[in-house]
Design a protein around this motif. Sequence first.
Motif, PDB file in Angstrom:
ATOM      1  N   PRO A  15      -0.389   3.315 -13.217  1.00  0.00           N
ATOM      2  CA  PRO A  15       0.711   2.192 -14.059  1.00  0.00           C
ATOM      3  C   PRO A  15       1.438   1.288 -13.176  1.00  0.00           C
ATOM      4  O   PRO A  15       1.686   0.033 -13.742  1.00  0.00           O
ATOM      5  N   LEU A  16       2.151   1.732 -12.233  1.00  0.00           N
ATOM      6  CA  LEU A  16       2.939   1.381 -11.346  1.00  0.00           C
ATOM      7  C   LEU A  16       2.263  -0.042 -10.558  1.00  0.00           C
ATOM      8  O   LEU A  16       2.690  -1.170 -10.342  1.00  0.00           O
ATOM      9  N   VAL A  17       0.774   0.399  -9.941  1.00  0.00           N
ATOM     10  CA  VAL A  17       0.136  -0.555  -9.542  1.00  0.00           C
ATOM     11  C   VAL A  17      -0.147  -1.713 -10.540  1.00  0.00           C
ATOM     12  O   VAL A  17      -0.200  -2.862 -10.173  1.00  0.00           O
ATOM     13  N   ALA A  18      -0.701  -1.304 -11.612  1.00  0.00           N
ATOM     14  CA  ALA A  18      -1.223  -2.045 -12.511  1.00  0.00           C
ATOM     15  C   ALA A  18       0.015  -3.069 -12.969  1.00  0.00           C
ATOM     16  O   ALA A  18      -0.213  -4.300 -13.398  1.00  0.00           O
ATOM     17  N   ALA A  19       1.206  -2.610 -12.830  1.00  0.00           N
ATOM     18  CA  ALA A  19       2.350  -3.536 -13.207  1.00  0.00           C
ATOM     19  C   ALA A  19       2.824  -4.230 -12.247  1.00  0.00           C
ATOM     20  O   ALA A  19       3.740  -5.084 -12.155  1.00  0.00           O
ATOM     21  N   GLY A  20       2.335  -4.424 -10.943  1.00  0.00           N
ATOM     22  CA  GLY A  20       2.607  -5.080 -10.199  1.00  0.00           C
ATOM     23  C   GLY A  20       3.244  -4.718  -8.688  1.00  0.00           C
ATOM     24  O   GLY A  20       3.390  -5.303  -7.883  1.00  0.00           O
ATOM     25  N   ALA A  21       3.321  -3.280  -8.554  1.00  0.00           N
ATOM     26  CA  ALA A  21       3.812  -2.746  -7.520  1.00  0.00           C
ATOM     27  C   ALA A  21       3.054  -3.103  -6.189  1.00  0.00           C
ATOM     28  O   ALA A  21       1.771  -2.981  -6.292  1.00  0.00           O
ATOM     29  N   ASP A  22       3.476  -3.604  -5.315  1.00  0.00           N
ATOM     30  CA  ASP A  22       2.863  -4.000  -3.846  1.00  0.00           C
ATOM     31  C   ASP A  22       2.787  -2.911  -2.950  1.00  0.00           C
ATOM     32  O   ASP A  22       1.795  -2.617  -2.229  1.00  0.00           O
ATOM     33  N   ALA A  23       3.811  -1.840  -3.263  1.00  0.00           N
ATOM     34  CA  ALA A  23       3.817  -0.652  -2.087  1.00  0.00           C
ATOM     35  C   ALA A  23       4.561   0.560  -3.163  1.00  0.00           C
ATOM     36  O   ALA A  23       5.119   0.284  -3.910  1.00  0.00           O
ATOM     37  N   GLY A  25       0.752  -1.117   0.000  1.00  0.00           N
ATOM     38  CA  GLY A  25      -0.058   0.005   0.057  1.00  0.00           C
ATOM     39  C   GLY A  25       0.850   1.219  -0.020  1.00  0.00           C
ATOM     40  O   GLY A  25       1.934   1.318  -0.544  1.00  0.00           O
ATOM     41  N   VAL A  26       0.281   2.328   0.600  1.00  0.00           N
ATOM     42  CA  VAL A  26       0.985   3.578   0.864  1.00  0.00           C
ATOM     43  C   VAL A  26       2.180   3.659   1.739  1.00  0.00           C
ATOM     44  O   VAL A  26       2.031   3.296   2.653  1.00  0.00           O
ATOM     45  N   TYR A  27       3.436   3.740   1.148  1.00  0.00           N
ATOM     46  CA  TYR A  27       4.571   3.660   2.117  1.00  0.00           C
ATOM     47  C   TYR A  27       5.050   5.155   2.098  1.00  0.00           C
ATOM     48  O   TYR A  27       5.673   5.557   1.310  1.00  0.00           O
ATOM     49  N   ALA A  28       4.852   5.717   3.446  1.00  0.00           N
ATOM     50  CA  ALA A  28       5.153   7.124   3.565  1.00  0.00           C
ATOM     51  C   ALA A  28       6.743   7.294   4.038  1.00  0.00           C
ATOM     52  O   ALA A  28       6.952   6.702   5.041  1.00  0.00           O
ATOM     53  N   LEU A  29       7.274   7.969   3.312  1.00  0.00           N
ATOM     54  CA  LEU A  29       8.623   8.485   3.606  1.00  0.00           C
ATOM     55  C   LEU A  29       8.514   9.725   4.390  1.00  0.00           C
ATOM     56  O   LEU A  29       8.710  10.771   4.031  1.00  0.00           O
ATOM     57  N   PRO A  64       7.563  -8.765  -1.675  1.00  0.00           N
ATOM     58  CA  PRO A  64       6.901  -7.481  -1.777  1.00  0.00           C
ATOM     59  C   PRO A  64       7.869  -6.668  -2.950  1.00  0.00           C
ATOM     60  O   PRO A  64       9.157  -6.689  -2.512  1.00  0.00           O
ATOM     61  N   ILE A  65       7.405  -5.862  -3.682  1.00  0.00           N
ATOM     62  CA  ILE A  65       7.953  -4.978  -4.475  1.00  0.00           C
ATOM     63  C   ILE A  65       7.554  -3.476  -4.149  1.00  0.00           C
ATOM     64  O   ILE A  65       6.378  -3.134  -4.153  1.00  0.00           O
ATOM     65  N   VAL A  66       8.487  -2.698  -3.868  1.00  0.00           N
ATOM     66  CA  VAL A  66       8.064  -1.171  -3.500  1.00  0.00           C
ATOM     67  C   VAL A  66       8.815  -0.507  -4.692  1.00  0.00           C
ATOM     68  O   VAL A  66       9.695  -0.598  -5.191  1.00  0.00           O
ATOM     69  N   CYS A  67       8.023   0.657  -5.211  1.00  0.00           N
ATOM     70  CA  CYS A  67       8.389   1.450  -6.196  1.00  0.00           C
ATOM     71  C   CYS A  67       8.738   2.752  -5.423  1.00  0.00           C
ATOM     72  O   CYS A  67       8.060   3.322  -4.548  1.00  0.00           O
ATOM     73  N   ILE A  68       9.759   3.686  -6.101  1.00  0.00           N
ATOM     74  CA  ILE A  68      10.013   4.933  -5.504  1.00  0.00           C
ATOM     75  C   ILE A  68      10.494   5.909  -6.436  1.00  0.00           C
ATOM     76  O   ILE A  68      10.879   5.307  -7.519  1.00  0.00           O
ATOM     77  N   ALA A 102      -2.173   5.478   4.840  1.00  0.00           N
ATOM     78  CA  ALA A 102      -0.855   5.098   4.688  1.00  0.00           C
ATOM     79  C   ALA A 102      -0.566   3.820   5.541  1.00  0.00           C
ATOM     80  O   ALA A 102      -1.014   3.803   6.714  1.00  0.00           O
ATOM     81  N   ALA A 103       0.072   2.708   5.072  1.00  0.00           N
ATOM     82  CA  ALA A 103       0.030   1.366   5.767  1.00  0.00           C
ATOM     83  C   ALA A 103       1.351   1.291   6.187  1.00  0.00           C
ATOM     84  O   ALA A 103       1.606   0.178   7.049  1.00  0.00           O
ATOM     85  N   VAL A 104       2.697   2.043   5.657  1.00  0.00           N
ATOM     86  CA  VAL A 104       4.125   1.647   5.994  1.00  0.00           C
ATOM     87  C   VAL A 104       4.411   3.276   6.149  1.00  0.00           C
ATOM     88  O   VAL A 104       4.093   4.154   5.650  1.00  0.00           O
ATOM     89  N   VAL A 105       5.350   3.178   7.193  1.00  0.00           N
ATOM     90  CA  VAL A 105       6.029   4.666   7.342  1.00  0.00           C
ATOM     91  C   VAL A 105       7.361   4.331   7.577  1.00  0.00           C
ATOM     92  O   VAL A 105       7.899   3.219   8.237  1.00  0.00           O
ATOM     93  N   GLN A 106       7.982   4.902   6.816  1.00  0.00           N
ATOM     94  CA  GLN A 106       9.723   4.996   6.916  1.00  0.00           C
ATOM     95  C   GLN A 106      10.398   6.058   7.474  1.00  0.00           C
ATOM     96  O   GLN A 106       9.986   7.308   6.753  1.00  0.00           O
ATOM     97  N   TYR A 107      10.937   5.867   8.529  1.00  0.00           N
ATOM     98  CA  TYR A 107      11.823   7.281   9.030  1.00  0.00           C
ATOM     99  C   TYR A 107      13.033   7.337   8.361  1.00  0.00           C
ATOM    100  O   TYR A 107      13.876   6.591   8.561  1.00  0.00           O
ATOM    101  N   ARG A 108      13.404   8.533   8.049  1.00  0.00           N
ATOM    102  CA  ARG A 108      14.601   9.006   7.158  1.00  0.00           C
ATOM    103  C   ARG A 108      15.337  10.077   7.807  1.00  0.00           C
ATOM    104  O   ARG A 108      14.480  11.125   7.769  1.00  0.00           O
ATOM    105  N   ASP A 109      16.217   9.860   8.367  1.00  0.00           N
ATOM    106  CA  ASP A 109      17.272  11.237   8.782  1.00  0.00           C
ATOM    107  C   ASP A 109      18.456  10.955   8.544  1.00  0.00           C
ATOM    108  O   ASP A 109      18.970   9.848   9.088  1.00  0.00           O
ATOM    109  N   LYS A 110      19.078  11.733   8.097  1.00  0.00           N
ATOM    110  CA  LYS A 110      20.645  11.565   7.749  1.00  0.00           C
ATOM    111  C   LYS A 110      21.495  12.428   8.530  1.00  0.00           C
ATOM    112  O   LYS A 110      22.722  12.609   8.670  1.00  0.00           O
TER     113      LYS A 110
END
Length: 215
Positions: free
Chosen positions: A180-188, A13-17, A166-170, A40-48
């Motif tokens: 088109p990404l969902v139609a082509a098979g993106a899981d998230a 699903g929706v993978y929130a960055l 599972p395949i994630v597109c970014i 949103a079903a996934v949250v990724q915490y990004r901090d550099k």
Amino acid sequence: METESSRHPTIRGVYALADTSLLAGAELIARVEAALRGGAAVVQYRDKSVDSARRLTEAQALRALCARHGATFIVNDDVDLALSVGADGVHLGRDDPAPALARVRLGPRALIGATCYDRLELAPAALGAGADHVAFGRFFPSSTKPGQIYASLDLLRAARASLSCPIVCIGGIRADNAAPLVAAGADALAVGNALFGPGVDSEAAARALAALWKR
């Protein structure tokens, strides 16, 4: 809403960055909660940054939010931070610790993602080394990763045909270009600016993206 004990973390699903280069502090927490309300079903915490105290505080707050909403919580790059806050897993790029090391540190139930950029051949190696899902991209122009090479729909279709994980597109993904990404098979779909950019209604944006899987 799921309870903490009944959650089964997944990558779908929706993978929130939740990238602190876009927002931080109280605004980060508020906007992520809005995205979770929107689906949103996934949250990724990004901090550099090297501000370890702030990173720990923010990661703990996001972890608690995800638990309340039944969402999956992932930490970008930092295996130690993921372990410290009890994250559901970690996402790793080419310059990060190897998936095998992350698997040893985080255990058999952790979700470990590996970025494969535009190269399908990286996926089997990552999966064999301990990853359980992979990400490809960028698929569209992206202000956060402007120099990365583009991945194609043909690559995504080939990945879907050959991989059972599972395949994630970014990369530059929005509700108006993601179908088109969902139609082509993106899981998230991993989304940053389209959820958390200036002036964005994070709840509405998440809802529009989540609707792509209901069409």
